[in-house]
Design a protein around this motif. Structure first.
Motif, PDB file in Angstrom:
ATOM      1  N   LEU A   1       0.334  -1.532   0.041  1.00  0.00           N
ATOM      2  CA  LEU A   1      -0.371   0.011  -0.101  1.00  0.00           C
ATOM      3  C   LEU A   1       1.086   1.300   0.190  1.00  0.00           C
ATOM      4  CD1 LEU A   1      -2.833  -1.338   2.437  1.00  0.00           C
ATOM      5  CD2 LEU A   1      -2.895  -0.731  -0.312  1.00  0.00           C
ATOM      6  N   GLY A   2       2.280   0.809   0.525  1.00  0.00           N
ATOM      7  CA  GLY A   2       2.705   2.411   0.351  1.00  0.00           C
ATOM      8  C   GLY A   2       3.102   2.324  -1.073  1.00  0.00           C
ATOM      9  N   PHE A   3       3.483   2.180  -2.142  1.00  0.00           N
ATOM     10  CA  PHE A   3       3.959   2.523  -2.476  1.00  0.00           C
ATOM     11  C   PHE A   3       2.297   3.058  -3.918  1.00  0.00           C
ATOM     12  CE2 PHE A   3       7.561  -0.692  -2.501  1.00  0.00           C
ATOM     13  CZ  PHE A   3       8.416   0.285  -2.929  1.00  0.00           C
ATOM     14  N   MET A   4       1.801   2.185  -3.503  1.00  0.00           N
ATOM     15  CA  MET A   4      -0.061   2.135  -4.800  1.00  0.00           C
ATOM     16  C   MET A   4      -0.159   3.462  -3.718  1.00  0.00           C
ATOM     17  SD  MET A   4      -0.204  -0.316  -6.179  1.00  0.00           S
ATOM     18  CE  MET A   4       0.204  -1.796  -6.063  1.00  0.00           C
ATOM     19  N   LEU A   5      -0.666   4.068  -2.806  1.00  0.00           N
ATOM     20  CA  LEU A   5      -1.225   4.803  -2.278  1.00  0.00           C
ATOM     21  C   LEU A   5      -0.063   6.440  -2.376  1.00  0.00           C
ATOM     22  CD1 LEU A   5      -1.976   4.359   1.274  1.00  0.00           C
ATOM     23  CD2 LEU A   5      -4.096   5.258  -0.765  1.00  0.00           C
ATOM     24  N   GLY A   6       1.722   5.909  -2.483  1.00  0.00           N
ATOM     25  CA  GLY A   6       2.050   7.156  -3.198  1.00  0.00           C
ATOM     26  C   GLY A   6       1.511   7.116  -4.772  1.00  0.00           C
ATOM     27  N   ILE A   7       1.970   6.751  -5.226  1.00  0.00           N
ATOM     28  CA  ILE A   7       1.995   6.815  -6.629  1.00  0.00           C
ATOM     29  C   ILE A   7       0.209   7.542  -7.048  1.00  0.00           C
ATOM     30  CG2 ILE A   7       0.853   5.827  -9.542  1.00  0.00           C
ATOM     31  CD1 ILE A   7       2.886   3.615  -7.784  1.00  0.00           C
ATOM     32  N   GLY A   8      -0.301   7.119  -6.115  1.00  0.00           N
ATOM     33  CA  GLY A   8      -2.046   7.316  -6.637  1.00  0.00           C
ATOM     34  C   GLY A   8      -1.724   9.303  -5.931  1.00  0.00           C
ATOM     35  N   SER A   9      -0.824   9.218  -4.868  1.00  0.00           N
ATOM     36  CA  SER A   9      -0.317  10.880  -4.186  1.00  0.00           C
ATOM     37  C   SER A   9      -0.156  12.252  -5.443  1.00  0.00           C
ATOM     38  CB  SER A   9       0.188  10.824  -3.354  1.00  0.00           C
ATOM     39  OG  SER A   9       0.677  11.783  -2.786  1.00  0.00           O
ATOM     40  N   ALA A  10       0.573  11.558  -6.859  1.00  0.00           N
ATOM     41  CA  ALA A  10       0.550  12.467  -7.420  1.00  0.00           C
ATOM     42  C   ALA A  10      -0.104  13.049  -7.858  1.00  0.00           C
ATOM     43  CB  ALA A  10       1.904  11.275  -8.347  1.00  0.00           C
ATOM     44  N   THR A  11      -1.214  11.489  -8.148  1.00  0.00           N
ATOM     45  CA  THR A  11      -2.448  12.033  -9.325  1.00  0.00           C
ATOM     46  C   THR A  11      -3.014  12.985  -8.383  1.00  0.00           C
ATOM     47  OG1 THR A  11      -2.101   9.647  -9.972  1.00  0.00           O
ATOM     48  CG2 THR A  11      -4.289  10.826 -10.532  1.00  0.00           C
ATOM     49  N   GLU A  12      -3.523  13.055  -6.913  1.00  0.00           N
ATOM     50  CA  GLU A  12      -4.152  13.554  -5.993  1.00  0.00           C
ATOM     51  C   GLU A  12      -3.725  15.335  -6.164  1.00  0.00           C
ATOM     52  OE1 GLU A  12      -5.343  14.095  -1.443  1.00  0.00           O
ATOM     53  OE2 GLU A  12      -3.463  12.893  -2.122  1.00  0.00           O
ATOM     54  N   THR A  13      -2.434  15.458  -6.031  1.00  0.00           N
ATOM     55  CA  THR A  13      -2.009  16.652  -5.958  1.00  0.00           C
ATOM     56  C   THR A  13      -2.102  17.348  -7.484  1.00  0.00           C
ATOM     57  OG1 THR A  13       0.506  16.318  -5.633  1.00  0.00           O
ATOM     58  CG2 THR A  13       0.412  17.873  -6.353  1.00  0.00           C
ATOM     59  N   LEU A  14      -1.249  16.776  -9.063  1.00  0.00           N
ATOM     60  CA  LEU A  14      -1.870  16.890 -10.104  1.00  0.00           C
ATOM     61  C   LEU A  14      -3.346  17.821 -10.163  1.00  0.00           C
ATOM     62  CD1 LEU A  14       1.024  15.068 -11.885  1.00  0.00           C
ATOM     63  CD2 LEU A  14       1.329  17.258 -10.954  1.00  0.00           C
ATOM     64  N   SER A  15      -3.992  16.138 -10.232  1.00  0.00           N
ATOM     65  CA  SER A  15      -5.590  17.157 -10.717  1.00  0.00           C
ATOM     66  C   SER A  15      -5.816  17.540  -9.351  1.00  0.00           C
ATOM     67  CB  SER A  15      -5.922  14.958  -9.860  1.00  0.00           C
ATOM     68  OG  SER A  15      -6.086  14.152 -11.039  1.00  0.00           O
ATOM     69  N   GLY A  16      -5.917  18.073  -8.235  1.00  0.00           N
ATOM     70  CA  GLY A  16      -6.275  19.341  -7.456  1.00  0.00           C
ATOM     71  C   GLY A  16      -6.237  20.666  -8.311  1.00  0.00           C
ATOM     72  N   GLN A  17      -5.038  20.590  -8.795  1.00  0.00           N
ATOM     73  CA  GLN A  17      -4.401  21.505  -8.433  1.00  0.00           C
ATOM     74  C   GLN A  17      -5.040  22.018 -10.960  1.00  0.00           C
ATOM     75  OE1 GLN A  17       0.052  22.067  -8.500  1.00  0.00           O
ATOM     76  NE2 GLN A  17       0.027  22.262  -6.244  1.00  0.00           N
ATOM     77  N   ALA A  18      -5.375  21.224 -11.028  1.00  0.00           N
ATOM     78  CA  ALA A  18      -5.473  20.985 -12.783  1.00  0.00           C
ATOM     79  C   ALA A  18      -7.289  21.655 -12.228  1.00  0.00           C
ATOM     80  CB  ALA A  18      -5.588  20.075 -13.128  1.00  0.00           C
ATOM     81  N   VAL A  19      -7.742  21.205 -11.471  1.00  0.00           N
ATOM     82  CA  VAL A  19      -9.199  21.328 -11.684  1.00  0.00           C
ATOM     83  C   VAL A  19      -9.214  22.988 -11.079  1.00  0.00           C
ATOM     84  CG1 VAL A  19     -11.097  21.140  -9.957  1.00  0.00           C
ATOM     85  CG2 VAL A  19      -9.850  19.255 -10.219  1.00  0.00           C
ATOM     86  N   GLY A  20      -8.548  23.171 -10.063  1.00  0.00           N
ATOM     87  CA  GLY A  20      -8.613  24.615  -9.655  1.00  0.00           C
ATOM     88  C   GLY A  20      -7.998  25.565 -10.676  1.00  0.00           C
ATOM     89  N   ALA A  21      -7.155  24.797 -11.668  1.00  0.00           N
ATOM     90  CA  ALA A  21      -6.785  26.037 -13.111  1.00  0.00           C
ATOM     91  C   ALA A  21      -7.498  25.777 -14.173  1.00  0.00           C
ATOM     92  CB  ALA A  21      -5.558  25.649 -13.385  1.00  0.00           C
ATOM     93  N   GLU A  22      -8.638  25.329 -13.936  1.00  0.00           N
ATOM     94  CA  GLU A  22      -9.917  24.463 -14.625  1.00  0.00           C
ATOM     95  C   GLU A  22      -9.630  24.090 -16.320  1.00  0.00           C
ATOM     96  OE1 GLU A  22     -11.842  28.407 -15.647  1.00  0.00           O
ATOM     97  OE2 GLU A  22     -12.932  28.054 -13.749  1.00  0.00           O
ATOM     98  N   LYS A  23      -8.867  22.732 -15.518  1.00  0.00           N
ATOM     99  CA  LYS A  23      -8.182  22.169 -16.498  1.00  0.00           C
ATOM    100  C   LYS A  23      -8.689  20.879 -16.430  1.00  0.00           C
ATOM    101  CE  LYS A  23      -3.933  25.033 -18.099  1.00  0.00           C
ATOM    102  NZ  LYS A  23      -2.893  25.474 -17.976  1.00  0.00           N
TER     103      LYS A  23
END
Length: 461
Positions: free
Chosen positions: A64-86
């Motif tokens: 889970l350490g690996f799986m959650l970590g990889i998902g964490s990168a998606t969380e950062t980029l996706s959240g900021q993309a939503v804020g930037a309306e992309k």
């Protein structure tokens, strides 16, 4: 506090709870799949509880350490993309995360297949515990690939605040898992094999339900599979691996502790009692994970939109709320120290040993509610690399050596081991609070804008 300041604080608190409430349901439901498994198996006997606990608390947490970590990168980029309306970038990020996660699952599969010799020969666990743990891990191997699909899906939906649907899916699957576990373990008597199969089916249903919602729901962010998922893949992989390191260092810390407990005398009793305390501690962690998700979404959205003051206020509101909950949860654990262990075991020695650890467990629980919130701030802002360095120092340079000295050098046993673990948590919290206090949020908003420009170019914009 002026009326305007109170209104701003209340607005942020309301937005935070709108995300944190369903996120808690999601985390509690998904974590409770393993918790339910431990509870049903624990009533078979102490050997079965120890074997299943070491797989769930060591091998599964390792993965889970690996799986959650990889998902964490998606969380950062996706959240900021939503804020930037992309929004169109979110589907690309999820597909890239799937590719990385499935590749990781293939690399981790041999650890599940070879669990018995790894536990006995490499980690020096009891032979009987290791043999039964190896059998259980082989049957739960499919879950590894379901994890790889689940976390990118989950981060994709959470970034768009589709949290109530996720909560409904997760809680429904948990109820199904309770029925399956009762049927396979208690009713049909299939033992640890039945427990593993019940988990396999439950995680499969969870992934299918989420994927179906994305495929047939109305999402501007999902336009089907795209070859763009393969473009500039190394750049995305670097951020994902940095996130994986942060997640692994955090999750593996108590995992190493449970391995060390297995080196004590009477390992069946010691591991059983320690696993009960960790299960209770993980309950607090998954409640904190709701705030982790909420503050990560709020910070990433606000930074992506350039609202640095709102991002800062979100951090303050979430930390204060988590502190109050941490104190409350710790008090409940101490008050119920003689009752809670009975949910996981019928063995008097295991119950007594777990009750003796209540005060140490309560301290770890308080800290384990605050620290995930601070990590959520880091993920939202994209500080994974910096926080990974802090984790190494606090947990692995200070915490674990102190754990070994107190537990084995001073012969304090499980209490000494837990005290060393808590010391690492205290140092971690102090470092992160200092970093957040010194943060220039206006500068972080500018970094987010630059990051979106770079990732927009990567994705073919």
């Amino acid at each position: 506090m002026s009326t305007t300041q109170f209104h701003r604080y209340w607005t942020q608190l309301k937005r935070m709870w709108e995300l944190a409430g369903p996120a808690m349901v999601i985390e509690v439901s998904q974590f409770s799949i393993a918790l339910v498994t431990s509870a049903f198996v624990g009533h078979i006997g102490p050997l079965e509880l120890a074997a299943v606990s070491i797989v769930l608390n060591v091998l599964e947490e390792f993965a889970l350490g690996f799986m959650l970590g990889i998902g964490s990168a998606t969380e950062t980029l996706s959240g900021q993309a939503v804020g930037a309306e992309k929004l169109h970038l979110l589907g690309i990020y999820m597909q890239r995360s799937w590719l990385l996660s499935m590749a990781t699952a293939l690399l981790l599969a041999p650890f599940y297949a070879l669990a018995a010799p790894i536990f006995h020969k490499l980690l020096r666990q009891d032979a009987k515990i290791s043999e039964l743990a190896g059998r259980f891990s082989m049957w739960m191997l499919p879950q590894l690939f379901f994890f790889a699909m689940n976390f990118p899906l989950q981060k994709f939906l959470q970034a768009q605040s589709r949290v109530w649907v996720l909560a409904a899916i997760s809680s429904s699957v948990l109820l199904i898992h309770v029925v399956l576990s009762w049927g396979f373990v208690s009713r049909l008597g299939f033992g640890v094999v039945g427990a593993a199969v019940a988990g396999d089916v439950s995680w499969f249903l969870l992934v299918v339900a989420q994927a179906g919602y994305v495929a047939f729901g109305s999402f501007e962010s999902w336009n089907g599979f795209s070859v763009q998922a393969f473009s500039s893949f190394p750049g995305f992989a670097r951020l994902s691996l940095a996130s994986a390191v942060l997640s692994c260092l955090e999750i593996w810390y108590p995992t190493v502790v449970i391995v060390m407990v297995g080196w004590l005398k009477n390992p069946e009793i010691a591991v059983g009692a320690a696993s009960i305390c960790l299960n209770i501690q993980y309950w607090s962690w998954i409640i904190a994970a709701g705030f982790n998700t909420a503050v990560s979404i709020r910070v990433s959205n606000e930074l992506g939109a350039g609202n640095h003051e709102a991002a800062k206020l979100s951090v303050v509101v979430t930390i204060v709320t988590a502190t109050v909950l941490g104190l409350t949860f710790s008090a409940v654990v101490v008050a119920a120290k003689n009752q809670v262990p009975k949910l996981f075991s019928s063995d008097p020695q295991v119950i007594h040993e777990a009750a003796n650890l209540a005060y140490f467990s309560a301290a770890a629980i308080f800290l384990d509610i605050i620290i995930p919130v601070l990590h959520g701030v880091a993920v939202g802002a994209g500080w994974q690399v910096q926080v990974a360095v802090v984790n190494v120092v606090c947990y692995y340079v200070v915490g674990l050596p102190l754990t070994a000295v107190l537990g084995f050098g001073f012969e304090l046993g499980v209490k000494g081991i837990w005290s060393g673990m808590v010391a690492g948590y205290v140092l971690q919290m102090a470092f992160l609070l200092f970093v957040i206090y010194r943060t220039n949020w206006e500068k972080e908003a500018s970094k987010s804008e630059e990051r979106m420009k770079n990732w927009g170019e990567i994705s073919g914009e």
